[in-house]
Design an enzyme around this catalytic site. Structure first.
Site, PDB file in Angstrom:
ATOM      1  N   GLY A  94      35.285 -11.020 -33.734  1.00 10.93           N
ATOM      2  CA  GLY A  94      33.847 -10.912 -33.947  1.00 10.93           C
ATOM      3  C   GLY A  94      33.056 -10.744 -32.665  1.00 10.93           C
TER       4      GLY A  94
ATOM      5  N   ASP B 156      39.311  -5.505 -43.097  1.00  6.95           N
ATOM      6  CA  ASP B 156      39.279  -6.864 -42.541  1.00  6.95           C
ATOM      7  C   ASP B 156      38.817  -6.793 -41.094  1.00  6.95           C
ATOM      8  OD1 ASP B 156      40.280  -8.083 -44.892  1.00  6.95           O
ATOM      9  OD2 ASP B 156      42.313  -7.499 -44.323  1.00  6.95           O
ATOM     10  N   LEU B 157      37.761  -7.520 -40.745  1.00  4.91           N
ATOM     11  CA  LEU B 157      37.134  -7.431 -39.428  1.00  4.91           C
ATOM     12  C   LEU B 157      38.129  -7.743 -38.315  1.00  4.91           C
ATOM     13  CD1 LEU B 157      34.588  -7.109 -37.667  1.00  4.91           C
ATOM     14  CD2 LEU B 157      34.158  -9.556 -38.021  1.00  4.91           C
ATOM     15  N   ASP B 158      38.290  -6.783 -37.388  1.00  9.15           N
ATOM     16  CA  ASP B 158      39.116  -6.959 -36.185  1.00  9.15           C
ATOM     17  C   ASP B 158      40.539  -7.400 -36.516  1.00  9.15           C
ATOM     18  OD1 ASP B 158      36.961  -6.264 -34.560  1.00  9.15           O
ATOM     19  OD2 ASP B 158      36.298  -8.336 -34.329  1.00  9.15           O
ATOM     20  N   ALA B 159      41.054  -6.982 -37.661  1.00  8.39           N
ATOM     21  CA  ALA B 159      42.375  -7.433 -38.095  1.00  8.39           C
ATOM     22  C   ALA B 159      43.310  -6.275 -38.429  1.00  8.39           C
ATOM     23  CB  ALA B 159      42.242  -8.363 -39.293  1.00  8.39           C
TER      24      ALA B 159
END
Length: 284
Positions: free
Chosen positions: A201, A226-229
């Site tokens: 994040g 999926d955020l930053d995944a």
């Protein structure tokens, strides 16, 4: 290398004889293999390979290579991609206000470190328009708010279609791309300013400073919902000390971000990245 080449990226359930079967397809059609690498993920039971050969004297015309190989791939339950070295991808670079990754990619492109065209820059701010003008690249300012996100992403998608874009590079774009956009255009590489999965994040350098870390990193990955995944392509780290303030971490981190993003983009453009699940194999 002047002679154009073809590259197959293949993943399939592991079994005996896969290397011979794939290599024989090329040999039987008069191909000269110039690079071959493979990896077996024993935990997943998967065989993954990259094989590249010269098209000179290859018996099959390009349009028939895919259908011919598919006849072999189907019984193997294989996922595969076919690429040609003289196909030049078209990149759109997305930015916000920071210019260090943008400049680095443009300079490396001009130095012919990777083969691609960069016809388009998109930003949610007008700040880097002069950079685009300096290098003769079209610049589109598309401001985004929570209320206008869907409408503005539709404009972005239309631009990608208009410019025939193959890959989007988020070079410090600092905006979350919606799941709907990703589902329509999944070929996106992002640079995140931490050694993921740590400090996901916003404001990772501030979080790292508060945690008192001794190394900081940067991660280039494919964008997923999926955020930053998403699957990681490239990472690197640099040491920091108790004497470093947040500004020092940011300065050191920017150097890493440039290099890590460039490596990831180059690996992708050279067809050396094979994604399976949420992981990658990056063939050297």
């Amino acid at each position: 290398m002047n002679s154009p080449t073809a590259t197959l990226l293949v993943s399939c359930p592991d079994r005996r004889g896969l290397v011979a079967k794939i290599a024989n397809f090329i040999y039987a059609n008069g191909g000269n293999i110039i690079h071959a690498d493979q990896h077996t993920d024993f935990a997943a039971g998967l065989f993954l390979t990259r094989i590249e050969w010269q098209l000179e004297d290859f018996n099959l015309p390009r349009e028939l290579i895919g259908p011919a190989f598919n006849a072999i791939a189907q019984p193997l339950q294989a996922n595969w991609q076919l690429h040609f070295s003289d196909t030049v991808p078209r990149i759109a670079i997305w930015v916000s206000k920071q210019d260090h990754c943008l400049f680095d990619l443009i300079w490396r492109h001009r130095a012919k470190e990777f083969s691609a065209e960069i016809p388009l820059i998109i930003s949610n701010h007008p700040d880097l328009n002069d950079v685009a003008a300096q290098f003769g690249i079209d610049y589109h300012h598309i401001p985004i708010t929570k209320e206008t996100k869907s409408q503005q992403e539709a404009k972005q998608l239309e631009l990608l279609r208009q410019y025939n874009i193959d890959l989007v590079v988020l070079a410090k774009y600092m905006q979350i791309v919606s799941p709907d956009f990703i589902n329509q255009f999944p070929q996106i590489i992002n640079i995140h300013h931490s050694f993921l999965p740590a400090f996901v994040g916003a404001n990772p350098y501030h979080k790292a400073y508060e945690r008192g870390v001794k190394i900081i990193g940067a991660t280039a990955h494919y964008v997923t919902t999926d955020l930053d995944a998403g699957p990681i392509i490239e990472q690197d780290v640099v040491r920091v000390s108790h004497r470093d303030e947040v500004d020092d971490l940011i300065r050191k981190g920017k150097d890493l971000e440039r290099v890590v993003l460039a490596r990831a983009v180059r690996s992708h453009l050279r067809n050396r990245v094979l994604v399976y699940g949420n992981r990658t194999v990056v063939f050297e």
